[in-house]
Design an enzyme around this catalytic site. Structure first.
Site, PDB file in Angstrom:
ATOM      1  N   CYS A 141      60.810  -0.823  58.436  1.00 43.91           N
ATOM      2  CA  CYS A 141      60.511   0.347  59.258  1.00 43.91           C
ATOM      3  C   CYS A 141      60.739   1.619  58.441  1.00 43.91           C
ATOM      4  CB  CYS A 141      61.389   0.354  60.501  1.00 43.91           C
ATOM      5  SG  CYS A 141      61.102  -1.059  61.611  1.00 43.91           S
TER       6      CYS A 141
ATOM      7  N   HIS B 298      65.567  -4.861  57.479  1.00 40.64           N
ATOM      8  CA  HIS B 298      65.627  -3.826  58.515  1.00 40.64           C
ATOM      9  C   HIS B 298      66.037  -2.504  57.888  1.00 40.64           C
ATOM     10  CE1 HIS B 298      64.998  -6.465  61.929  1.00 40.64           C
ATOM     11  NE2 HIS B 298      65.915  -7.306  61.460  1.00 40.64           N
TER      12      HIS B 298
END
Length: 331
Positions: free
Chosen positions: A212, A170
Site C-alpha cells: 500500500c 504491509h
C-alpha cells in the site's frame, strides 16, 4: 702495464654487463606495463557483467500467504530467466508451506487452480523466520555483515552488477512493516543505496515494491542509476487478487500477478524492454496507480532490456588469437 690493462678490461666488461642488465629491466618493465594496460583494457571496462536478485517478503503469519506467494513467484521467474541461486538472496518467513492450516502441505501456490507449486523441491531460502529483519536487510545491501556470515547470506556484488530488489508486505506512507514488529522507511533504503553507490556495490538497481502507498517508498531516493517501480500511489491500497476458498486466503496480489503474467511470455533471449513491461500496467485492473521513477536512471526505458536485470547473460570479449599473458609482445 699488463696488470693495469687487465684491470681496465674487467672494469669495462663489468660496465657493459651492468648497462645490459639495466636495459633488459627497462624493456621487461615496458613489456609488463603494456601487457597490464591491455589486460585492464579488456577487463576494466565500465560494462555490465552480472545480475543479482534480492527478494524480500516482509510479512509472516498464515493470513499473509499472498506475500510469500508474491516473493516465491518472483523467485521462480528470475531463476527461469537464468539467474542462479548463488546470485539470489531470498528473505522469507517460510511459515506458510508447513503451516498447520495448509490443506496442501509443503506447497505454496499463486493460483486457485494450483498448477504450479512454487515451493517445490528446489528452493533455497537464505534468510528465514526471525532472520528477516530491517537490520539484516540493510547489512545485506551495504555489505556490513559479520566476518562469520556464510556466503549465501552475502550480496557479493561489484560496480559491474545490476541488482533487482523486490519487496512485498504491509506498508503505508514512507514505511514498510517487517513481520509486524518493526518498520523500514524510505530514508533507510535511500541511505543504504547511497552507501552501496559509494562502495561501488552496484552498476544499476531496479527497485520494485508491492505494498500500500508503495510509490512513497522510493520518493526519498537520491543515488544514481536507480530505476524504481511501485504498485500504488500515496493514499492508495495495493489489492490482492485470487482468493483460494480451499485455503481460505488470497494467494497473490494484483500488481505482482500482472507483472508475472507478462514475464510468462518472456525468456532469457528476449528483446523486451522495461518500457514494454510498464506499458502493460492497467489502472482499471490493478485498481491503483503504479508509479515509475526514472529521473535517477541513466538510460531510457525503451533502451533497457528486461534481461539487463532478470537474465544471466554476461558480456564476453572474443579475440581471434590467444591473449599473451606473461609473454613479451612482438615489436
Amino acid at each position: 702495464m699488463k696488470a693495469l690493462s687487465g684491470a681496465l678490461s674487467w672494469t669495462g666488461l663489468l660496465s657493459v654487463l651492468l648497462a645490459t642488465m639495466s636495459w633488459s629491466s627497462m624493456v621487461a618493465g615496458a613489456v609488463d606495463g603494456a601487457t597490464k594496460r591491455r589486460i585492464e583494457g579488456v577487463f576494466d571496462k565500465d560494462d555490465h557483467t552480472n545480475n543479482w536478485a534480492v527478494l524480500v517478503s516482509t510479512s509472516r503469519f498464515w493470513f499473509n500467504y499472498r506475500h510469500a506467494a508474491n516473493t516465491m513467484s518472483m523467485y521462480r521467474t528470475v531463476k527461469r530467466m537464468g539467474i542462479p541461486d548463488s546470485h539470489i538472496i531470498l528473505m522469507l518467513a517460510d511459515d506458510v508451506a508447513c503451516n498447520a492450516r495448509n490443506s496442501y502441505p509443503a506447497t505454496v501456490y499463486d493460483h486457485p487452480q494450483k498448477t504450479t507449486d512454487l515451493y517445490g523441491d528446489n528452493v533455497e531460502v537464505d534468510y528465514r523466520g526471525y532472520e528477516v529483519t530491517v537490520e539484516n536487510f540493510i547489512r545485506l545491501l551495504t555489505g556490513r555483515v559479520s566476518a562469520d556470515t556464510p556466503r549465501n547470506k552475502r550480496l557479493l556484488t561489484d560496480d559491474k552488477s545490476n541488482i533487482f530488489i523486490y519487496m512485498t508486505g504491509h506498508g503505508g506512507e514512507d514505511f514498510l512493516k517487517f513481520q509486524d514488529s518493526e518498520e523500514i522507511n524510505s530514508y533507510d533504503i535511500a541511505d543504504a543505496f547511497q552507501q552501496m553507490w559509494e562502495k561501488q556495490r552496484y552498476r544499476e538497481i531496479l527497485f520494485v515494491i508491492d505494498t500500500c502507498q508503495a510509490n512513497t517508498m522510493f520518493s526519498k531516493f537520491y543515488s544514481p542509476n536507480v530505476l524504481s517501480i511501485g504498485s500504488s500511489a500515496k493514499g492508495e491500497n495495493s489489492y490482492s487478487y485470487f482468493h483460494d476458498y480451499d485455503l481460505g486466503v488470497s494467494v497473490i496480489d494484483r500488481f505482482t500477478y500482472y507483472n508475472l503474467e507478462f514475464f510468462e511470455k518472456v525468456d532469457m533471449a528476449s528483446k523486451n524492454t522495461m518500457e514494454d513491461l510498464v506499458g502493460v500496467y492497467n489502472v482499471s485492473l490493478l485498481r491503483s496507480h503504479p508509479g515509475v521513477r526514472t529521473d535517477l536512471f541513466g538510460r531510457k526505458l525503451s533502451e533497457t532490456y528486461l534481461t539487463d536485470f532478470f537474465g544471466s547473460v554476461q558480456n564476453i570479449e572474443l579475440t581471434a588469437e590467444a591473449f599473451p599473458i606473461g609473454q613479451p609482445e612482438s615489436k
